[in-house]
Design a protein around this motif. Structure first.
Motif, PDB file in Angstrom:
ATOM      1  N   ILE A   1       0.637  -1.408  -0.206  1.00 31.28           N
ATOM      2  CA  ILE A   1       0.277   0.343   0.337  1.00 31.28           C
ATOM      3  C   ILE A   1       0.849   1.427  -0.204  1.00 31.28           C
ATOM      4  O   ILE A   1       1.673   0.880   0.708  1.00 31.28           O
ATOM      5  N   THR A   2       0.227   1.918  -0.543  1.00 26.86           N
ATOM      6  CA  THR A   2       1.295   3.479  -0.850  1.00 26.86           C
ATOM      7  C   THR A   2       1.059   4.383  -0.295  1.00 26.86           C
ATOM      8  O   THR A   2       0.601   4.381   1.030  1.00 26.86           O
ATOM      9  N   ASP A   3       2.534   4.339   0.556  1.00 25.15           N
ATOM     10  CA  ASP A   3       2.414   5.343   1.881  1.00 25.15           C
ATOM     11  C   ASP A   3       2.577   7.012   1.439  1.00 25.15           C
ATOM     12  O   ASP A   3       2.161   7.315   2.134  1.00 25.15           O
ATOM     13  N   ARG A   4       3.911   7.256   0.350  1.00 22.86           N
ATOM     14  CA  ARG A   4       4.462   8.383  -0.648  1.00 22.86           C
ATOM     15  C   ARG A   4       3.845   8.598  -1.783  1.00 22.86           C
ATOM     16  O   ARG A   4       4.805   7.037  -2.819  1.00 22.86           O
ATOM     17  N   LYS A   5       3.233   9.760  -2.652  1.00 24.97           N
ATOM     18  CA  LYS A   5       4.262   9.509  -4.091  1.00 24.97           C
ATOM     19  C   LYS A   5       4.848  10.658  -4.018  1.00 24.97           C
ATOM     20  O   LYS A   5       4.538  11.933  -3.547  1.00 24.97           O
ATOM     21  N   VAL A   6       5.642  10.401  -5.406  1.00 30.69           N
ATOM     22  CA  VAL A   6       6.568  11.528  -5.590  1.00 30.69           C
ATOM     23  C   VAL A   6       6.111  12.187  -6.783  1.00 30.69           C
ATOM     24  O   VAL A   6       5.892  11.727  -7.526  1.00 30.69           O
ATOM     25  N   ASP A   7       5.710  13.209  -7.155  1.00 32.21           N
ATOM     26  CA  ASP A   7       5.484  14.197  -8.193  1.00 32.21           C
ATOM     27  C   ASP A   7       6.370  13.289  -9.539  1.00 32.21           C
ATOM     28  O   ASP A   7       7.644  13.857  -9.311  1.00 32.21           O
ATOM     29  N   ALA A   8       6.656  13.553 -11.067  1.00 28.32           N
ATOM     30  CA  ALA A   8       7.244  13.518 -11.674  1.00 28.32           C
ATOM     31  C   ALA A   8       8.161  14.334 -11.797  1.00 28.32           C
ATOM     32  O   ALA A   8       9.269  13.901 -12.053  1.00 28.32           O
ATOM     33  N   LYS A   9       7.441  15.769 -11.499  1.00 24.26           N
ATOM     34  CA  LYS A   9       8.856  16.530 -11.672  1.00 24.26           C
ATOM     35  C   LYS A   9       9.766  16.843 -10.666  1.00 24.26           C
ATOM     36  O   LYS A   9      10.982  17.192 -10.301  1.00 24.26           O
ATOM     37  N   ALA A  10       9.299  16.360  -9.081  1.00 25.43           N
ATOM     38  CA  ALA A  10       9.933  16.111  -8.327  1.00 25.43           C
ATOM     39  C   ALA A  10      10.675  14.697  -8.163  1.00 25.43           C
ATOM     40  O   ALA A  10      12.020  14.995  -7.449  1.00 25.43           O
ATOM     41  N   THR A  11      11.033  13.639  -9.075  1.00 28.02           N
ATOM     42  CA  THR A  11      11.666  12.684  -9.362  1.00 28.02           C
ATOM     43  C   THR A  11      13.337  13.199  -9.472  1.00 28.02           C
ATOM     44  O   THR A  11      13.888  12.610  -9.654  1.00 28.02           O
ATOM     45  N   ALA A  12      13.229  14.383 -10.408  1.00 31.20           N
ATOM     46  CA  ALA A  12      14.519  15.116 -11.462  1.00 31.20           C
ATOM     47  C   ALA A  12      15.715  15.236 -10.642  1.00 31.20           C
ATOM     48  O   ALA A  12      15.483  15.854  -9.327  1.00 31.20           O
ATOM     49  N   VAL A  13      16.460  14.474 -11.024  1.00 32.21           N
ATOM     50  CA  VAL A  13      17.551  14.800 -10.192  1.00 32.21           C
ATOM     51  C   VAL A  13      18.558  15.934 -11.070  1.00 32.21           C
ATOM     52  O   VAL A  13      18.850  15.107 -12.193  1.00 32.21           O
ATOM     53  N   PRO A  14      19.758  16.531 -10.606  1.00 36.88           N
ATOM     54  CA  PRO A  14      21.269  17.034 -11.818  1.00 36.88           C
ATOM     55  C   PRO A  14      21.462  15.779 -12.775  1.00 36.88           C
ATOM     56  O   PRO A  14      21.853  14.942 -12.388  1.00 36.88           O
ATOM     57  N   THR A  15      22.063  16.348 -14.089  1.00 39.06           N
ATOM     58  CA  THR A  15      22.708  15.466 -14.884  1.00 39.06           C
ATOM     59  C   THR A  15      24.171  15.905 -15.403  1.00 39.06           C
ATOM     60  O   THR A  15      24.329  17.249 -14.986  1.00 39.06           O
ATOM     61  N   THR A  16      24.979  14.871 -15.802  1.00 34.52           N
ATOM     62  CA  THR A  16      26.144  15.781 -15.200  1.00 34.52           C
ATOM     63  C   THR A  16      26.396  15.229 -18.032  1.00 34.52           C
ATOM     64  O   THR A  16      27.215  15.674 -17.836  1.00 34.52           O
ATOM     65  N   CYS A  17      24.438  15.374 -18.388  1.00 28.61           N
ATOM     66  CA  CYS A  17      25.445  14.962 -19.703  1.00 28.61           C
ATOM     67  C   CYS A  17      25.148  15.794 -20.443  1.00 28.61           C
ATOM     68  O   CYS A  17      24.829  16.659 -19.927  1.00 28.61           O
ATOM     69  N   LYS A  18      26.533  15.542 -21.218  1.00 32.77           N
ATOM     70  CA  LYS A  18      26.084  16.530 -22.315  1.00 32.77           C
ATOM     71  C   LYS A  18      26.178  15.916 -23.364  1.00 32.77           C
ATOM     72  O   LYS A  18      26.259  14.650 -24.682  1.00 32.77           O
ATOM     73  N   MET A  19      24.668  16.000 -23.964  1.00 30.61           N
ATOM     74  CA  MET A  19      24.100  15.191 -25.109  1.00 30.61           C
ATOM     75  C   MET A  19      24.563  15.934 -26.574  1.00 30.61           C
ATOM     76  O   MET A  19      25.252  16.470 -26.767  1.00 30.61           O
ATOM     77  N   GLN A  20      25.325  14.912 -27.187  1.00 29.10           N
ATOM     78  CA  GLN A  20      25.436  14.884 -28.638  1.00 29.10           C
ATOM     79  C   GLN A  20      24.546  14.848 -29.933  1.00 29.10           C
ATOM     80  O   GLN A  20      23.882  13.444 -29.702  1.00 29.10           O
ATOM     81  N   ARG A  21      24.033  15.402 -30.229  1.00 30.30           N
ATOM     82  CA  ARG A  21      22.604  14.959 -31.262  1.00 30.30           C
ATOM     83  C   ARG A  21      23.388  14.623 -32.984  1.00 30.30           C
ATOM     84  O   ARG A  21      24.454  15.717 -32.669  1.00 30.30           O
ATOM     85  N   PRO A  22      22.639  14.371 -33.160  1.00 29.13           N
ATOM     86  CA  PRO A  22      23.632  13.848 -34.597  1.00 29.13           C
ATOM     87  C   PRO A  22      22.781  15.320 -35.638  1.00 29.13           C
ATOM     88  O   PRO A  22      21.909  15.932 -35.179  1.00 29.13           O
ATOM     89  N   SER A  23      23.733  15.848 -36.475  1.00 31.78           N
ATOM     90  CA  SER A  23      23.824  17.341 -37.342  1.00 31.78           C
ATOM     91  C   SER A  23      22.711  16.432 -37.867  1.00 31.78           C
ATOM     92  O   SER A  23      22.228  16.124 -39.194  1.00 31.78           O
TER      93      SER A  23
END
Lengths: 411, 317
Positions: free
Chosen positions: A389-411
């Motif tokens: 049974i659920t104790d607590r819900k964390v909304d989607a936005k609130a689950t975000a954590v900082p990222t170190t990603c430097k995304m390389q996108r195809p040109s």
């Protein structure tokens, strides 16, 4: 008793059927690469059925931009080398989308191979859809434009779990017990860091690593936990390492709280049993009692695949397949580059709240639930009388954590 | 400190006796008869599943009686209709291949009948209570029951082998089969009998071992290796050796878990400082606790190098 045999036969026939039915027209080829034999196969087979179920639903609704999906499965035999062989075969067979999840080690192998393939074969890019490999680097230092993760990573789940610890004022001493490989190490590191921030008064009295699925008797570990005076244990253990640990805790009369990642996994509730009521907590994107009524898709899945070992467990695969279909629709194309582009930043509303595929690191943000084992549930699990049974819900936005990603996108 | 010592010792003894219970059947088959039966752990697993299945309808105690009987019959059938036709009793290779294949067959059979997931833990009510509590840690009654069965196995095997005629014949059949046959004993049926007994012991161990181990199709491969380690470390042909090896491994492993020191700490105590840049730094940083599950295998390798016949062995492995 022998229904499994019969089902095996039907599944075989069905497979032959799809192969012949599919070859006539243009189709979107998707490969499923998981452990389909050996000791780790139960998770692989369940996720395979789940993906197949949603593929069939998309096909029944007209497919992707008028084209049907053809799903083929490849066995990775729980080995990184075999994963690469299976992936090579899948790409040679013309698959442009790859599903994998169980085992971060295999996800790294696939990610690496997909990156190389896409660099060398422009115009034949492959997109990797990950539904369970949760090691943080996959969307941080190793992030890739070709990889999308639909499960919350170790850090996001730990953030939710430590919120639960924060709210529990009785917990003064925490013991960390994890499996000795990249995932277990990530769990321990995240727990240490976040507990320090959220509850500086909590003492971490142990930080133990056990070899993966090698320990047969956890009583000595429980004795150590008890001797340390810990009244809470944080563990990312799964499989036997999870079940035997909690069983040993029950035998020794351990009274602390178990904060887990996978206590709701296949086989766990029957093995843990009544001992876990009120004491075992888990963090997940879904559990069977999350809404009073079962989602119709899940009810249909369980009707099509009866039996305890087919009990629904992958809510995120539903989200993944629906978002994928949505992205193809938005892109008005089934080309992997265009679909991947459309998936970036895509938002969708689900029965549990809005979800979003982060554009900066391709990590899905979805609501997370911390739940406790209980016998007062509407949907008991795997032939037992218990569930969560659920104790607590964390909304989607609130689950975000900082990222170190430097995304390389195809040109 | 004393608390940790006492509870570790208790856990070690419990674990050691459990290991002996597991390996007693193999001691009979491998150690006394010289048959390398890889499928032994498979029979053990069948024992656990059969107990679960019968227990569902007839209760645990009936299942506990029937499981060893059924496993004994299975074992007898394996010997009578399988192993007997495997060529060349002198070399172990054919019987290893045969029993190894058999182990896979048993595993697949179990998957087909009972599925891939673990079956629910079924400690019978009569045994599901804490027997006593020491320093705040309780010890469940089923563990005491398990210990009693294990000791019972040792005593009855010992008496059967050393104090009865049939025990004499069994031991003689290994080394001097022609002589035993010439004396009027039916050697092939001795083999069947020993196989049946060994398998029945595996079945009994499975019936009880299902409490502590997880009854899943992977069970056989989880416990398979450790059983061989015990028989080889204990020494071929020695029942007492197997008991000593089980206790040794049980206690060593349990105590190792408690030791949170690494080689680095030892160096520090000796005044040598190692930093992250030193060669083999990773190796020095491994805590003794982390190596605990590997200890049995380390012991096996060391034993085979230093003393190939094991602790109390009468012939080389």
């Amino acid at each position: 008793m022998f229904s499994n045999l019969r089902r095996l036969g039907t599944a075989g026939l069905a497979l032959v059927g799809t192969v012949y039915a599919g070859s006539a027209m243009a189709e979107v080829k998707m490969a499923f690469v998981e452990a389909l034999s050996g000791g780790a196969a139960s998770a692989g087979l369940l996720s395979q059925k789940t993906v197949q179920f949603f593929v069939d639903r998309i096909n029944a609704a007209g497919g992707l931009n008028g084209e049907k999906i053809l799903l083929s499965s490849y066995d990775n035999k729980t080995s990184a080398q075999e994963t690469l062989i299976a992936l090579k075969k899948a790409i040679d067979d013309g698959n442009r989308y790859v599903f994998q999840g169980n085992g971060s080690a295999f996800a790294y192998a696939i990610l690496d191979a997909v990156n190389k393939n896409n660099e060398r074969n422009p115009g034949k890019e492959v997109v990797f859809l990950n539904f369970a490999a949760v090691d943080p680097p996959l969307t941080n230092e190793k992030c890739s434009f070709w990889h999308f993760r639909f499960d919350a990573d170790v850090d996001m789940k730990m953030a939710a779990l430590t919120e639960a610890v924060k709210g529990d004022k009785n917990v003064k001493k925490i013991y960390l017990l994890n499996q000795d490989y990249s995932f277990g190490r990530s769990v321990a590191a995240a727990a240490e860091k976040m507990l320090k921030e959220k509850r500086p008064d909590i003492q971490i009295v142990g930080n133990e690593f056990v070899p993966l699925q090698k320990v047969q008797d956890f009583s000595p570990y429980v004795a150590k936990i008890k001797a340390s005076g810990a009244n809470g244990v944080i563990t990312g253990n799964w499989g036997n390492d999870m079940l035997l640990l909690i069983k040993a805790g029950k035998d020794a009369g351990y009274n602390g709280v178990w904060y887990t990642y996978y206590a709701g996994g296949l086989g766990a509730p029957p093995a843990i049993g009544e001992a876990g009521i009120g004491k075992v907590k888990q963090v997940s994107e879904w559990h069977k009692d999350v809404t009073p009524e079962l989602d119709p898709a899940i009810a249909a899945f369980e009707k099509r695949f009866p039996g305890q070992e087919n009990e629904y467990g992958y809510w995120r695969i539903k989200t993944m397949m629906e978002m994928f279909a949505e992205a193809a629709k938005k892109a008005k194309s089934n080309d992997p580059i265009k679909v991947a582009g459309a998936l970036e930043g895509l938002t969708m509303s689900t029965a549990l709240g809005p979800v979003e595929m982060r554009a900066d690191n391709h990590q899905l943000l979805q609501p997370l639930f911390v739940s406790t084992m209980s016998n007062k549930v509407k949907h008991p699990l795997q032939g037992t009388k218990i569930g969560f049974i659920t104790d607590r819900k964390v909304d989607a936005k609130a689950t975000a954590v900082p990222t170190t990603c430097k995304m390389q996108r195809p040109s | 400190m004393i608390e940790v010592f006492v509870s570790s010792l208790l856990n070690g003894v419990v674990y050691g006796l459990l290991l002996f219970m597991l390996s007693s059947g193999l001691t009979l088959i491998f150690s006394m008869m010289g048959v390398l039966n890889i499928a032994h752990a498979g029979v053990f697993m069948l024992g656990a599943y059969i107990t679960y299945q019968i227990g569902k309808y007839a209760g645990f105690w009936v299942a506990l009686m029937l499981a060893p009987v059924l496993c004994g019959l299975i074992g007898a059938a394996i010997e009578r209709y399988g192993l007997r036709f495997v060529p060349n009793r002198k070399s172990h290779v054919p019987e290893i291949l045969f029993t190894f294949g058999l182990l896979y067959l048993i595993e697949e059979l179990v998957v087909m009948i009972w599925g891939r997931n673990p079956i629910p833990a079924t400690v019978p009510e009569a045994l599901d209570f804490p027997l006593f509590t020491l320093f705040g840690t309780s010890y469940p009654a089923y563990k005491a029951f398990m210990m009693a069965v294990s000791i019972g196995m040792f005593v009855s095997l010992y008496v059967a082998l050393k104090r009865t005629r049939i025990g004499l014949v069994i031991q003689a059949a290994l080394t001097h089969p022609q002589m035993v046959a010439a004396l009027g004993h039916n050697v092939p049926s001795v083999y069947v009998l020993v196989f049946a007994l060994g398998s029945a012991l595996a079945g009994l161990a499975g019936a009880i071992g299902g409490f502590t181990w997880l009854t899943a199709p992977t069970l056989a491969f989880t416990v398979g290796p450790i059983v061989f380690v015990i028989v080889i470390v204990g020494g071929l042909g020695s029942l007492a050796g197997a008991l000593i090896a089980s206790m040794l491994i049980g206690i060593l492993q349990t105590f190792a878990v408690v030791v949170d020191y690494s080689l680095r700490d030892l160096f520090a105590a000796l005044g040598v400082t190692v930093s992250a840049s030193s060669p083999l730094y990773e190796l020095y940083s491994i805590k003794v606790a982390q190596t605990a599950p590997v200890i049995p295998y380390l012991l096996l390798v060391l034993m085979l190098i230093v003393r190939p016949r094991g602790l109390l062995g009468t012939r080389d492995a």
